[in-house]
Design a protein around this motif. Structure first.
Motif, PDB file in Angstrom:
ATOM      1  N   ILE A 190      16.348   6.214  29.995  1.00 21.90           N
ATOM      2  CA  ILE A 190      16.071   6.717  28.816  1.00 21.90           C
ATOM      3  C   ILE A 190      15.894   8.329  29.280  1.00 21.90           C
ATOM      4  N   ILE A 253      14.842  14.173  23.343  1.00 18.18           N
ATOM      5  CA  ILE A 253      15.649  12.913  23.689  1.00 18.18           C
ATOM      6  C   ILE A 253      15.018  11.656  23.153  1.00 18.18           C
ATOM      7  N   SER A 256      15.451  11.753  19.313  1.00 21.26           N
ATOM      8  CA  SER A 256      16.792  11.181  18.934  1.00 21.26           C
ATOM      9  C   SER A 256      17.002   9.935  18.998  1.00 21.26           C
ATOM     10  N   ARG A 257      16.594   9.299  20.000  1.00 21.50           N
ATOM     11  CA  ARG A 257      16.686   7.845  20.527  1.00 21.50           C
ATOM     12  C   ARG A 257      16.121   6.971  19.542  1.00 21.50           C
ATOM     13  N   ASN A 260      17.922   7.076  16.089  1.00 22.73           N
ATOM     14  CA  ASN A 260      19.001   5.806  16.377  1.00 22.73           C
ATOM     15  C   ASN A 260      18.552   4.435  16.289  1.00 22.73           C
ATOM     16  N   ALA A 261      17.706   4.147  16.941  1.00 23.61           N
ATOM     17  CA  ALA A 261      16.853   2.767  16.990  1.00 23.61           C
ATOM     18  C   ALA A 261      16.494   2.310  15.701  1.00 23.61           C
ATOM     19  N   THR A 289      10.823   2.408  23.284  1.00 27.44           N
ATOM     20  CA  THR A 289      11.479   3.401  23.545  1.00 27.44           C
ATOM     21  C   THR A 289      13.102   3.150  23.460  1.00 27.44           C
ATOM     22  N   TYR A 290      13.288   1.822  23.418  1.00 32.85           N
ATOM     23  CA  TYR A 290      14.618   1.147  23.184  1.00 32.85           C
ATOM     24  C   TYR A 290      15.856   1.787  24.363  1.00 32.85           C
ATOM     25  N   LEU A 291      15.674   1.189  25.508  1.00 33.34           N
ATOM     26  CA  LEU A 291      16.834   1.149  26.314  1.00 33.34           C
ATOM     27  C   LEU A 291      17.799  -0.099  25.940  1.00 33.34           C
ATOM     28  N   VAL A 352      22.593   2.163  22.655  1.00 31.69           N
ATOM     29  CA  VAL A 352      21.779   3.200  21.992  1.00 31.69           C
ATOM     30  C   VAL A 352      21.905   4.415  22.865  1.00 31.69           C
ATOM     31  N   HIS A 353      22.589   5.439  22.469  1.00 33.30           N
ATOM     32  CA  HIS A 353      22.903   6.461  23.235  1.00 33.30           C
ATOM     33  C   HIS A 353      21.525   7.669  22.515  1.00 33.30           C
ATOM     34  N   THR A 354      21.520   8.563  23.586  1.00 35.32           N
ATOM     35  CA  THR A 354      20.315   9.545  22.956  1.00 35.32           C
ATOM     36  C   THR A 354      21.194  10.338  21.829  1.00 35.32           C
TER      37      THR A 354
END
Ligand code: PLP
Length: 383
Positions: A190, A253, A256-257, A260-261, A289-291, A352-354
């Motif tokens: 992340i 970061i 934004s993540r 998206n998540a 935080t979804y990695l 899932v990208h930043t």
């Protein structure tokens, strides 16, 4: 369009080049020089821990040192061994760090959040002295319950939070519950410093061991005498510079993540409601935080993985049932692993990208929808 499994968030060269040029001309490129110290100060401000975090060259060695420091704290020598409760469903690095410290993993099950199932673990032997939950995909187990179990059974709690930078339980970071944790700053994670990692601890003696361990265990530098056998695990200045610039943007970061998540949760929630797959269950107490975005299919994952790859979306079969990896198979004991064994061949981690464009997210969603529409027509033609 090709969507990679990760897209590391990086500073521009201009953001680090002057500082790095000074490192090169002065020769101060490592040995805990200015930028490693600055990174530790910045992480300290970010986490607000009682003791300053200790930065390392990677997460694996940060975890290795954390385990070694705790062994010393517990009065165990390097040749002493005991057992550690750890989820089987993790990355091999978790288990490797235990075994190379001469400790014995006891493989435990996960719950539907892919984290250690605290309701299921059993302290079934006096040789269990440690518990190591994993922040799989940025999710956390119930840290209050963990604290109660650890206090009742007198277990040291070490969290492998390599994937869970920034994750919180009831608004608090794990160190605020008194636990020791390791974080990875690998390019795939992340928050990254290309390669890197850190430990955050609350115990001053463990913190002191950690500082010496990364420098070969030296307590004095004239003769280089050591009082603990440490492995060199210092971060270089260039990694610290990348880490510093990225940490300046950490709120961007994480936000934004999270955005998206949230789109993934909505999209996959609709497929889950139709019974086509399951999402990772995240407790309302956890800020995950979804990695990656893991999904559990109803069927073995190979056809889905092939379909996604052919559609230009890289996916990963991650994590894995480590108790069944070649080296670990039949070497250590396990507790009940019903959930782990039920999902191990059906879990797929989606990227899932930043920074992700709407077009990229839609490409990914389209590929998933196509899989399920062709899967249902396949099923239809069989009936
Ligand atoms: C990434 C990861 C590690 C290893 O961290 P590195 O910085 O790559 O050495 C260890 N454990 C888990 C659970 C991880 O996800």
């Amino acid at each position: 369009m090709q969507i990679n499994i990760v897209k590391p968030f990086m500073p521009n060269l201009e953001e680090i080049q002057d500082d790095f040029a000074r490192c090169l001309s002065s020769g101060l490129v490592t040995n805990n020089s200015k930028h490693v110290q600055d990174l530790e100060e910045s992480l300290w401000r970010y986490f607000g821990s009682a003791i300053k975090p200790c930065v390392n060259c990677n997460g694996e060695l940060a975890l290795f040192n954390l385990i070694q420091a705790w062994k010393a704290k517990l009065g165990a020598g390097p040749h002493d061994s005991f057992e550690v409760l750890v989820p089987s469903f993790t990355f091999s690095g978790t288990i490797n760090a235990l075994v190379t410290n001469n400790l014995r993993p006891v493989f435990c099950d996960i719950d539907d959040g892919f984290v250690l199932d605290l309701n299921k673990i059993e302290i079934d032997s006096p040789s269990i002295k440690m518990i190591m939950p994993v922040g799989a995909y940025g999710n956390l187990c119930d840290l209050e319950q963990l604290g109660e179990i650890a206090a009742r059974s007198n277990l040291a709690v070490l969290l492998d939070n390599a994937p869970a930078f920034g994750a919180r339980f009831k608004g608090k970071h794990p160190h605020e519950f008194g636990f020791s944790e390791m974080l990875s700053f690998h390019a795939t994670k992340i928050y990254n410093s290309m390669e890197g990692g850190a430990t955050i601890v609350n115990d001053p003696q463990v913190a002191d061991y950690l500082l010496r361990l990364r420098d070969f265990g030296q307590y004095e530098k004239v003769r280089g005498d050591v009082d603990l056998p440490g492995l060199n695990s210092k971060m270089t200045e260039v990694c610290a510079l990348v880490g510093l610039r990225n940490l300046e943007k950490i709120e961007f970061i994480l936000a934004s993540r999270a955005r998206n998540a949230a789109r993934y949760v909505e999209f996959f929630g609709a497929l889950e409601a139709k019974g086509l797959l399951r999402q990772m269950k995240v407790s309302p107490s956890v800020n995950c935080t979804y990695l990656y975005f893991p999904i559990t299919l109803n069927e073995e994952a190979t056809p889905f993985v092939t379909h996604m790859q052919e559609s230009g979306v890289a996916v990963r079969r991650y994590y894995t049932a480590t108790h069944d990896l070649k080296y670990y198979r039949d070497r250590y004991r396990s507790q009940d692993l019903t959930m782990t064994n039920a999902i191990r061949d059906r879990v797929v981690a989606l990227p899932v990208h930043t920074v992700m464009s709407d077009e990229e997210i839609e490409t990914l969603f389209d590929a998933v929808l196509k899989y399920f529409s062709s899967a249902s027509s396949r099923r239809g033609s069989i009936q």
